[in-house]
Write an enzyme that holds these catalytic residues in place. Structure first.
Site, PDB file in Angstrom:
ATOM      1  N   CYS A 174       0.922  -1.197   0.103  1.00 53.74           N
ATOM      2  CA  CYS A 174      -0.069   0.004  -0.013  1.00 53.74           C
ATOM      3  C   CYS A 174       0.931   1.305   0.074  1.00 53.74           C
ATOM      4  O   CYS A 174       1.684   1.649  -1.055  1.00 53.74           O
ATOM      5  CB  CYS A 174      -1.064  -0.015   1.265  1.00 53.74           C
ATOM      6  SG  CYS A 174      -2.348   1.074   0.939  1.00 53.74           S
TER       7      CYS A 174
ATOM      8  N   HIS B 170      -2.970  -5.643   0.836  1.00 52.31           N
ATOM      9  CA  HIS B 170      -2.265  -6.023   2.314  1.00 52.31           C
ATOM     10  C   HIS B 170      -2.308  -7.514   2.590  1.00 52.31           C
ATOM     11  O   HIS B 170      -3.192  -7.944   3.403  1.00 52.31           O
ATOM     12  CB  HIS B 170      -3.396  -5.289   3.500  1.00 52.31           C
ATOM     13  CG  HIS B 170      -3.217  -3.635   3.193  1.00 52.31           C
ATOM     14  ND1 HIS B 170      -2.172  -2.954   3.907  1.00 52.31           N
ATOM     15  CD2 HIS B 170      -3.915  -2.842   2.745  1.00 52.31           C
ATOM     16  CE1 HIS B 170      -2.613  -1.632   3.754  1.00 52.31           C
ATOM     17  NE2 HIS B 170      -3.467  -1.630   2.991  1.00 52.31           N
TER      18      HIS B 170
ATOM     19  N   GLU C  38      -0.310  -8.499   4.825  1.00 49.73           N
ATOM     20  CA  GLU C  38      -0.237  -8.559   6.196  1.00 49.73           C
ATOM     21  C   GLU C  38      -1.567  -8.475   7.123  1.00 49.73           C
ATOM     22  O   GLU C  38      -1.551  -9.006   8.308  1.00 49.73           O
ATOM     23  CB  GLU C  38       0.448  -7.583   6.780  1.00 49.73           C
ATOM     24  CG  GLU C  38       0.099  -6.155   7.012  1.00 49.73           C
ATOM     25  CD  GLU C  38      -0.246  -5.324   5.644  1.00 49.73           C
ATOM     26  OE1 GLU C  38      -0.061  -5.903   4.547  1.00 49.73           O
ATOM     27  OE2 GLU C  38      -0.531  -4.223   5.599  1.00 49.73           O
TER      28      GLU C  38
END
Lengths: 85, 230
Positions: free
Chosen positions: B86, B203, B205
């Site tokens: 991002c 994302h 994560e």
């Protein structure tokens, strides 16, 4: 050394999709400005700086644009004005 | 293996990245402050998501001048792995670590939702745990994610297999490109010419727990772990 105010216009590079400009174009037409063909929304940056003369101030600001103020991949810039403070 | 997670003023996914590395992957992670001058022995550097420096000027434009970025760029130039998610991807493009730029979403709306990605290249240090053509679900959350590059750059990265993730319609439309942000060629993530730098708008994560909707993102971390450990 004198003090200068340098104004820069930064706009999206021509040919790239500019959704913000298009949205404003459509809004203006709806508002009763059918003659509007195109709008581009960018940034206006004013730099106050010390320089030997206005040519040096402009040259330095051009350098700033290439290194930080504009992203040459997606934006064009032009020095709008150089004035003495 | 040690992951270094850079915290810029305005980063907000640094804790998510830490959680992914430490709790999901079981490896070591350290936070690196943007004013630090060393990577404290990190093997892998992560530039996390967020709004570094308030996205002033352009997303990522100011963060790239943070002192830590000099070390991050040197790390990448040594061939060591760097990944940006991002805002991290935006910073990488501004820093010249990756080609192109990320512009305002074509819809002019901030988009926050889980999206389908297709793994286009499973032969990179960040994707070797996936298979080519695999569909994965990973969230996006951004207002400036429209990947843009000039025609020559675009054809070069496509030709070199550097587009690693692409947005696709859905499970039934695996071949149909669909871009939630207007990205050219529906590009969601790319790698550098040397292959050791990954930038992606989604994302991974935030997709490491089934409980939170998807664990498809863990593959990115497992891939780099297997590569660096090998």
């Amino acid at each position: 050394m004198s003090r200068f105010r340098v104004a820069v216009h930064i706009v999206p590079r021509r040919g790239l999709l500019d959704p913000q400009g298009k949205a404003v174009t459509d809004a203006l037409r709806t508002l009763g400005f059918p003659a509007v063909r195109d709008v581009h929304v960018g940034r206006h940056v004013v730099v106050e700086m010390d320089a030997a003369d206005s040519t040096a101030a402009e040259r330095s600001t051009r350098d700033m644009c290439q290194k930080l103020l504009a992203n040459p991949i997606i934006e064009d810039f032009e020095i709008a004005s150089v004035s003495t403070l | 293996m040690k992951f270094g997670i850079v915290t810029f003023p305005g980063s907000n996914c640094d804790y998510d990245a830490y959680h992914a590395v430490v709790d999901a992957l079981g490896e070591e992670a350290v936070y690196l402050w943007h004013k630090d001058h060393d990577l404290r022995g990190s093997d892998v550097v992560i530039l996390p998501g967020g709004f570094s420096y308030g996205d002033y000027l352009r997303a990522g434009a100011i963060a790239r001048f943070s002192p830590i970025m000099r070390e991050v760029i040197a790390h990448a130039e040594r061939g060591a792995p760097v990944m940006g998610f991002c805002n991290g991807f935006q910073i990488m493009c501004e820093a010249g670590l990756l080609p192109g730029a990320l512009l305002r979403n074509a819809s002019l709306r901030f988009v926050c939702e889980a999206v389908r990605l297709r793994v286009e290249n499973a032969d990179t240090p960040f994707t070797n745990r996936y298979t080519r053509g695999q569909l994965i679900t990973i969230p996006i959350a951004h207002g400036d994610g429209r990947y843009t590059a000039d025609a020559e750059t675009l054809s070069r990265i496509e030709g070199e297999g550097r587009v690693v993730f692409r947005y696709v319609g859905g499970p039934g439309d695996a071949d149909e490109w669909w871009s939630p942000n207007g990205s050219m060629n529906a590009i969601a993530g790319i790698v550098s010419a040397a292959g050791n730098v990954l930038g992606m708008m989604p994302h991974p994560e935030r997709a490491v727990d089934d409980l939170l909707g998807s664990s498809d993102g863990i593959g990115v971390f497992e891939s780099i772990l297997s590569r660096v450990a090998a």
